[in-house]
Write an enzyme that holds these catalytic residues in place. Sequence first.
Site, PDB file in Angstrom:
ATOM      1  N   GLY A 167      16.963 -14.872   3.794  1.00 32.14           N
ATOM      2  CA  GLY A 167      18.272 -14.217   3.921  1.00 32.14           C
ATOM      3  C   GLY A 167      18.780 -13.713   2.579  1.00 32.14           C
ATOM      4  N   LYS A 224      51.004 -16.891  16.132  1.00 35.16           N
ATOM      5  CA  LYS A 224      50.686 -16.846  17.568  1.00 35.16           C
ATOM      6  C   LYS A 224      49.223 -17.130  17.910  1.00 35.16           C
ATOM      7  CE  LYS A 224      50.153 -11.812  17.880  1.00 35.16           C
ATOM      8  NZ  LYS A 224      50.552 -10.596  18.535  1.00 35.16           N
ATOM      9  N   ASP A 257      14.670 -22.854   0.888  1.00 38.53           N
ATOM     10  CA  ASP A 257      13.728 -23.971   1.048  1.00 38.53           C
ATOM     11  C   ASP A 257      12.424 -23.528   1.718  1.00 38.53           C
ATOM     12  OD1 ASP A 257      15.402 -23.520   3.229  1.00 38.53           O
ATOM     13  OD2 ASP A 257      15.224 -25.544   3.991  1.00 38.53           O
ATOM     14  N   ASP A 258      12.530 -22.718   2.778  1.00 39.86           N
ATOM     15  CA  ASP A 258      11.308 -22.296   3.467  1.00 39.86           C
ATOM     16  C   ASP A 258      10.465 -21.375   2.585  1.00 39.86           C
ATOM     17  OD1 ASP A 258      11.794 -23.711   5.813  1.00 39.86           O
ATOM     18  OD2 ASP A 258      13.044 -22.119   6.629  1.00 39.86           O
ATOM     19  N   TYR A 274      27.300 -12.559   7.426  1.00 37.86           N
ATOM     20  CA  TYR A 274      26.715 -11.367   6.811  1.00 37.86           C
ATOM     21  C   TYR A 274      27.702 -10.692   5.856  1.00 37.86           C
ATOM     22  CZ  TYR A 274      23.300 -12.443  10.334  1.00 37.86           C
ATOM     23  OH  TYR A 274      22.363 -13.118  11.077  1.00 37.86           O
ATOM     24  N   LYS A 278      17.234 -19.628  -4.206  1.00 37.96           N
ATOM     25  CA  LYS A 278      18.197 -18.712  -3.588  1.00 37.96           C
ATOM     26  C   LYS A 278      18.635 -19.239  -2.239  1.00 37.96           C
ATOM     27  CE  LYS A 278      17.243 -16.894  -0.245  1.00 37.96           C
ATOM     28  NZ  LYS A 278      16.740 -16.388   1.017  1.00 37.96           N
ATOM     29  N   THR A 279      19.850 -19.185  -1.887  1.00 38.04           N
ATOM     30  CA  THR A 279      20.390 -19.260  -0.536  1.00 38.04           C
ATOM     31  C   THR A 279      21.894 -19.479  -0.609  1.00 38.04           C
ATOM     32  OG1 THR A 279      20.474 -20.345   1.617  1.00 38.04           O
ATOM     33  CG2 THR A 279      19.779 -21.762  -0.174  1.00 38.04           C
ATOM     34  N   ILE A 280      22.605 -18.686   0.173  1.00 38.82           N
ATOM     35  CA  ILE A 280      24.061 -18.872   0.218  1.00 38.82           C
ATOM     36  C   ILE A 280      24.393 -20.221   0.827  1.00 38.82           C
ATOM     37  CG2 ILE A 280      24.587 -16.396   0.394  1.00 38.82           C
ATOM     38  CD1 ILE A 280      25.310 -17.296   3.448  1.00 38.82           C
ATOM     39  N   ASP A 281      23.443 -20.804   1.580  1.00 40.53           N
ATOM     40  CA  ASP A 281      23.719 -22.060   2.286  1.00 40.53           C
ATOM     41  C   ASP A 281      23.986 -23.225   1.321  1.00 40.53           C
ATOM     42  OD1 ASP A 281      23.099 -20.473   4.405  1.00 40.53           O
ATOM     43  OD2 ASP A 281      21.417 -21.655   5.126  1.00 40.53           O
ATOM     44  N   ARG A 318      22.916 -22.440   7.737  1.00 42.83           N
ATOM     45  CA  ARG A 318      22.092 -22.771   8.899  1.00 42.83           C
ATOM     46  C   ARG A 318      22.155 -24.255   9.292  1.00 42.83           C
ATOM     47  NH1 ARG A 318      17.511 -20.018   9.694  1.00 42.83           N
ATOM     48  NH2 ARG A 318      17.037 -19.915   7.477  1.00 42.83           N
ATOM     49  N   ARG A 331      11.010 -12.798   6.380  1.00 39.93           N
ATOM     50  CA  ARG A 331      10.862 -14.238   6.577  1.00 39.93           C
ATOM     51  C   ARG A 331       9.436 -14.654   6.953  1.00 39.93           C
ATOM     52  NH1 ARG A 331      15.566 -16.989   6.406  1.00 39.93           N
ATOM     53  NH2 ARG A 331      17.488 -15.917   6.952  1.00 39.93           N
TER      54      ARG A 331
HETATM   55  P1  FBP Z   1      18.073 -18.403   3.730  1.00 39.00           P
HETATM   56  O1  FBP Z   1      17.949 -19.865   4.013  1.00 39.00           O
HETATM   57  O2  FBP Z   1      16.820 -17.643   3.848  1.00 39.00           O
HETATM   58  O3  FBP Z   1      18.768 -18.161   2.420  1.00 39.00           O
HETATM   59  O4  FBP Z   1      19.042 -17.748   4.822  1.00 39.00           O
HETATM   60  C1  FBP Z   1      20.223 -18.383   5.148  1.00 39.00           C
HETATM   61  C2  FBP Z   1      20.996 -17.663   6.212  1.00 39.00           C
HETATM   62  O5  FBP Z   1      21.925 -16.768   5.654  1.00 39.00           O
HETATM   63  C3  FBP Z   1      21.683 -18.685   7.108  1.00 39.00           C
HETATM   64  O6  FBP Z   1      22.938 -19.030   6.612  1.00 39.00           O
HETATM   65  C4  FBP Z   1      21.691 -18.007   8.442  1.00 39.00           C
HETATM   66  O7  FBP Z   1      21.648 -18.929   9.497  1.00 39.00           O
HETATM   67  C5  FBP Z   1      20.429 -17.211   8.424  1.00 39.00           C
HETATM   68  O8  FBP Z   1      20.152 -16.916   7.086  1.00 39.00           O
HETATM   69  C6  FBP Z   1      20.526 -15.934   9.199  1.00 39.00           C
HETATM   70  O9  FBP Z   1      19.283 -15.344   9.239  1.00 39.00           O
HETATM   71  P2  FBP Z   1      19.017 -13.807   9.464  1.00 39.00           P
HETATM   72  O10 FBP Z   1      19.328 -13.133   8.177  1.00 39.00           O
HETATM   73  O11 FBP Z   1      17.561 -13.761   9.749  1.00 39.00           O
HETATM   74  O12 FBP Z   1      19.895 -13.354  10.566  1.00 39.00           O
END
Ligand code: FBP
Length: 559
Positions: free
Chosen positions: A82, A243, A176-177, A427, A203-206, A253, A146
């Site tokens: 991602g 309201k 991680d993957d 996104y 890298k990962t926003i997670d 994820r 991916r």
């Molecule tokens: P990475 O672990 O590859 O950084 O991706 C994280 C992520 O943004 C998750 O937060 C989200 O669930 C997933 O990617 C969404 O995947 P895709 O971009 O394939 O819709």
Amino acid sequence: MKELSALQIERLKYQPKLPASLAGGINNLSMVEGNKTQAVKDCEQIEELFKNTYGKPVVTFKTTSSTQNSEARNIGVILSGGQAPGGHNVIAGLYDALKQSNPNSKLYGFLGGPSGIIEGQYIEFTPEKINAYRNTGGFDIIGSGRTKLETEEQFQKTLQVCKNLNITGVVIIGGDDSNTNAAMLAEWFVKNNAGIQVIGCPKTIDGDLKNDQIEISFGFDTATKTYAELIGNILRDANSAKKYWHFIKLMGRSATHVGLEVALQTQPNITLISEEVEERKMSLKQIVDYMSGIIAKRAEMGKNFGIALIPEGLIEFIPEVKAMIANLNDILAELENDAVYTSSDDNAKFTIIKGKLNAQDAAVYDSLPAMIKKQLLMDRDPHGNVQVSKIETEKLLIEMVSAKLAEMKKAGTYTGKFSSQCHFFGYEGRCAFPSNFDADYCYSLGFNAYALMKFGLTGYLSSVKNLSAPASEWVAGGVPLTMMMNMEKRHGAFKPVIKKALVELNGPVFKELERNREDWALNDRYIFPGSIQYFGPSSVCDITTETLKLENAAKLTAV
Ligand code: FBP
């Protein structure tokens, strides 16, 4: 017609900061080796699978006055998984280090993620190309993907592509993957005497690729600040209109680092933490009761509005659903090539699945609305993960909370009015212009990745630490990828993977939420962070996340 926005023009000129140890130049480094390392779990199996790259030491770099010149080298780079803000700067840092080391060196970018290196789809970076992407968000410079790198055929093809381009090092920028891919490829190259090094970048926003050596993955800072801005705006809207209840699903994820960070930045009324749900063995019903309880109390105070943050991965942490999904994953792996199943309509699929689940799991599956049942049957990603971004947990909860409140109304325990809006923020934050922190951190990670290559290392993750301090005091080095690995079930089989870092319920970040959440639930303590600032006083441009601040402060107290 405009080609660039005003901010883009200014950001292209930004010069990212490097740690002092790297700022002395790529040719003036010395490496310090620490102790040998071991895997987080399943050490024997990981050592057996990574005979050549297991157990290496953690390393750090220092500046030295002696200059080491290098021969020209060709290096390849892949953006994987991602998007996360700052990826372009990792490439810029890598490029600058490579050219500083020897101007005749070349950097190739593989297109569309790991599949680019298998299929030989690439570009050669030029100064013009790099300069056009400095400090910008997105992964569009070469794209991402991916694909899981794991088969002998994929490795052979990768080797051939690298040989054709005379590539002796590959940098994989991923989560991680993707870094599991990096570890597998590094091991295979050593085993086959390929003479090609592999270095990963976190890298990962997670925010779930972290440990003692990796304080945070890049992108988390910018993404959480972007979500916090949006949620701050919604809080203000909710507090103005009075309201709506806004149910907001937030990306991440598995782990709830994003939700937790955004909660600390904005102080909403309800924040669900997946890890807590699992630890307390909460059922879906208990979650709904907890949320409805707060909504009812606020209604008694005349407040029929509020904000609830829902982690994207929640569904997989509710013990009864988690157990059902684990079995469902095995069943789906089994049914992958089953012609009857694949050609069936939704209702027929539900029946086939229910027939294969045990009675308890079938009951849990059946209790879910058709929309969620269907979403749970969607394809897993190439790494075997449920695509939680496509599961509408926010809608599920709205439906269940509405039903609960209707029951409470009949029983006379709720007199309010529940009107809801649902949102999913994910996104929106993954390709934002990197904050100054991410711009500096990413550039340093890329520069440092080449330093690791220069010292002949492979199977390492680029690491830059001490991130709460000014960039000049950051500590650059590397961590063996095998140190972060364990065995996990994916696609129905046990595989070596990098262990995700989940939210620690005894950690300082969750404790901060726990201390405050009752107050935030009923009394409106909303904070409006506003947008990321790129120019102006350091007090607004260089703030790090609450997570990093609290975790690093706790480490200092522990010392
Ligand atoms: P990475 O672990 O590859 O950084 O991706 C994280 C992520 O943004 C998750 O937060 C989200 O669930 C997933 O990617 C969404 O995947 P895709 O971009 O394939 O819709």
